[in-house]
Design a protein around this motif. Structure first.
Motif, mmCIF file in Angstrom:
data_model
loop_
_atom_site.group_PDB
_atom_site.id
_atom_site.type_symbol
_atom_site.label_atom_id
_atom_site.label_comp_id
_atom_site.label_asym_id
_atom_site.label_seq_id
_atom_site.Cartn_x
_atom_site.Cartn_y
_atom_site.Cartn_z
ATOM 1 N N TYR A 87 49.943 7.624 40.485
ATOM 2 C CA TYR A 87 51.202 7.056 40.019
ATOM 3 C C TYR A 87 52.212 8.177 39.545
ATOM 4 C CZ TYR A 87 48.721 7.120 35.206
ATOM 5 O OH TYR A 87 48.032 7.572 34.463
ATOM 6 N N ARG A 199 50.877 0.417 36.423
ATOM 7 C CA ARG A 199 52.333 0.805 35.376
ATOM 8 C C ARG A 199 53.452 1.115 36.342
ATOM 9 N NH1 ARG A 199 49.061 4.677 32.270
ATOM 10 N NH2 ARG A 199 46.984 4.147 32.708
ATOM 11 N N ASP A 269 55.228 6.139 32.788
ATOM 12 C CA ASP A 269 53.957 6.161 33.442
ATOM 13 C C ASP A 269 52.826 5.427 32.295
ATOM 14 O OD1 ASP A 269 54.476 8.425 32.179
ATOM 15 O OD2 ASP A 269 52.295 8.857 31.987
ATOM 16 N N ASN A 270 53.515 5.077 31.318
ATOM 17 C CA ASN A 270 52.715 4.411 30.153
ATOM 18 C C ASN A 270 53.165 2.987 29.819
ATOM 19 O OD1 ASN A 270 51.242 6.577 29.753
ATOM 20 N ND2 ASN A 270 52.329 7.304 27.916
ATOM 21 N N ASP A 279 47.822 2.868 26.955
ATOM 22 C CA ASP A 279 47.511 4.234 26.730
ATOM 23 C C ASP A 279 47.856 4.543 25.142
ATOM 24 O OD1 ASP A 279 46.921 4.670 29.068
ATOM 25 O OD2 ASP A 279 48.508 6.168 29.769
HETATM 26 MG MG MG Z 1 49.518 7.881 30.011
#
Ligand code: MG
Ligand code: AMP
Length: 520
Positions: A87, A199, A269-270, A279
């Motif tokens: 990702y 994600r 990305d979280n 995360d």
């Molecule tokens: Mg992360």
């Protein structure tokens, strides 16, 4: 332990043809096959009994060496094919290119009952996505992730879960405050679990590379396996997916606001495609109510991810995901409608959520004023959010201001309060009690309603730090005590009175309590 493996992800989606475990760019693939790195001398610290039972593992099986071996990354489960996901993401508002599971490895995807679970080891060694880092995790951040994911679940907040926490037996070098003071810390592995760890960044990576084919494959896969309620096809399905992800993300962030959780690193990305809290890094819990607060020292200057900004940032992230969808559907007007929907819905649902915290039903015309003036009062002097809302439930509609004042007084971090500040509170209480009268809700019903949405126990930053300090010295009792206490966050639990208390002064500026960095 007998798991029902389901290998849809690795069989239906494009794999990285290379198995070289070295940092590199991985193109046209959703994942790379990679195995955890066995460690010197692993040991099990803690398991979540709810997760054990979700996965059909008995308490005695969890004590067996096979459990530790699978869930600390020593041995692969028979016929499993561990993999790391590709990702990208926007970090602090800027496109960062390929990121990927740099220290997380999906050891297996399974079915248990009617649920799907991806089991993922965090801190089990490098992957092709590790970039310049080591693929490892330290004990302190692993305790924080293990405790907080389970606590969030019991709070009723959509979240990834944590099955187990193990020490690896290895030492890991970290510079906690990025100030040149690197030191060795104990290495650890958490086995986390979720229906999927996809994600926003997984989709963004393909779009950023102009790879429509693989983006479509991943979107179709996501709808087929995780959004079965979407019955439409073609572009309409992608637009519906955007709507559904938007809905779930709004839901999640409103829960964060309700319980006073600050994620700390809301990079794309979280952001889970399933709307799960994912995360757990430099997150924190509001102690003094403060819309500007962030626990993340890396974000101290701009406070992009401060508490009060989370709903807007969630939307910013959704817009990035919307851009990915638009790359395929080329229908920005429809996507914009969903964005507009979020804004309208956020405003009304925020008010409804705050009204629920106040034990009030349907918001009236006074609602916004009452909430705004409450938020102003809460920052007159530093006021503990959790304690305030619990105590407020004990203020009777007929009580005098002095009576109410003495009930909520415990929530204040200062003893001397100016007459002016007290007046602000007095005015607010008058309005609040009027609103209660208008709503004709009894004290008893209001208290029950409030105590079902205002937690009494949350994982205060210093509590996690106390558990970390003890665990560093080899004593894990506090990890279990906090885990047990946080299973019933809304109940009065006299045995845990100690954890219904304001943050102690020593924790105000302590690293790990109010200051956290991404170095973990
Ligand atoms: Mg992360
Ligand atoms: P985070 O800020 O934890 O969400 O991480 C951002 C990116 O850095 C993700 O791709 C992580 O996998 C990666 N990352 C963070 N810590 C490490 C580490 N110790 N080793 C390898 N990759 C890491």
């Amino acid at each position: 332990m007998d798991f029902k493996l389901s290998q849809e992800f690795i069989t239906e989606l494009p794999a990285d043809p290379s198995t070289a475990n070295m940092p590199r760019q991985v193109e046209q693939a959703c994942f790379s096959f990679v195995s955890p790195t066995p460690t010197s001398n692993p040991s099990l610290i803690h398991t979540s009994s709810e997760m054990l039972s979700e996965l059909g593992i008995s308490e005695s099986e969890a004590m067996e060496s096979a459990f530790l071996s699978y869930f600390s990354g020593q041995t692969p489960y028979p016929n499993s094919k561990p993999y790391a996901m590709a990702y990208g993401g926007h970090q602090f508002g800027h496109w960062a290119g390929q990121l990927g599971d740099g220290r997380a490895i999906n050891i297996m995807d399974i079915r248990s009952g009617d649920k799907k679970w991806s089991l993922q080891l965090k801190g089990a060694g490098p992957t092709p996505y590790s970039r310049t880092a080591d693929g490892l995790a330290v004990l302190r951040s692993s305790i924080r992730e293990h405790l907080c994911s389970e606590a969030m679940y019991h709070l009723g907040v959509p979240t990834t879960r944590s099955l187990s926490l193990s020490l690896t037996g290895n030492q890991v070098l970290r510079d906690v405050m990025y100030n040149g003071n690197a030191a060795y810390e104990k290495g650890a592995v958490v086995c986390r679990a979720a229906e999927s760890f996809l994600r926003f960044g997984n989709y963004q990576l393909f779009a950023s590379r102009g790879d429509k084919d693989n983006l479509r494959k991943l979107l179709d896969y996501t709808i087929k396996h995780h959004f079965t309620e979407i019955r439409s096809t073609g572009n309409t399905a992608y637009l519906d997916l955007f709507k559904e992800v938007t809905k779930r993300t709004l839901d999640m962030v409103l829960h964060w606001q309700r319980v006073g959780f600050v994620h700390g690193v809301m990079n794309t990305d979280n952001m889970s495609i399933l709307g799960l809290t994912i995360d757990f890094g430099p997150y924190g819990w509001l102690e003094g109510f403060d819309n500007d607060w962030t626990p993340n020292t890396t974000d101290r200057q701009f406070r992009r991810y401060r508490y009060g900004n989370q709903p807007k940032i969630a939307l910013w992230n959704l817009v990035q995901f919307g851009n990915v969808i638009n790359f395929i559907v080329e229908d920005s007007a429809s996507l914009q409608e969903t964005v507009n929907w979020y804004n309208t819905e956020l405003d009304s649902r925020y008010v409804t959520m705050m009204y629920a915290k106040l034990g009030l039903g349907l918001p009236t015309d006074h609602a916004e004023t009452l909430i705004n003036s409450l938020e102003s009062a809460l920052v007159e002097v530093e006021t503990d959010m959790t304690i305030f809302f619990r105590q407020l439930a004990d203020c009777s509609v007929d009580a005098s201001f002095e009576e109410c004042w003495s009930v909520i007084h415990d929530a204040f971090y200062v003893d001397q309060i100016s007459t002016q500040s007290k007046q602000v509170w007095q005015d607010w209480f008058k309005d609040y009690q009027n609103e209660i009268r208008l709503q004709q809700v009894t004290d008893e019903d209001r208290k029950a309603a409030m105590n079902s949405v205002n937690p009494k126990y949350v994982l205060r930053n210093y509590m996690a730090q106390l558990a970390i300090d003890k665990a560093d010295a080899g004593d894990y009792a506090l990890i279990d005590e906090l885990h047990q206490c946080l299973k019933r966050p809304y109940d009065d639990q006299p045995a845990y009175d100690q954890w219904y208390a304001k943050r102690p002064e020593w924790a105000r500026h302590k690293v790990g309590c109010s200051m956290l960095s991404c170095s973990s």
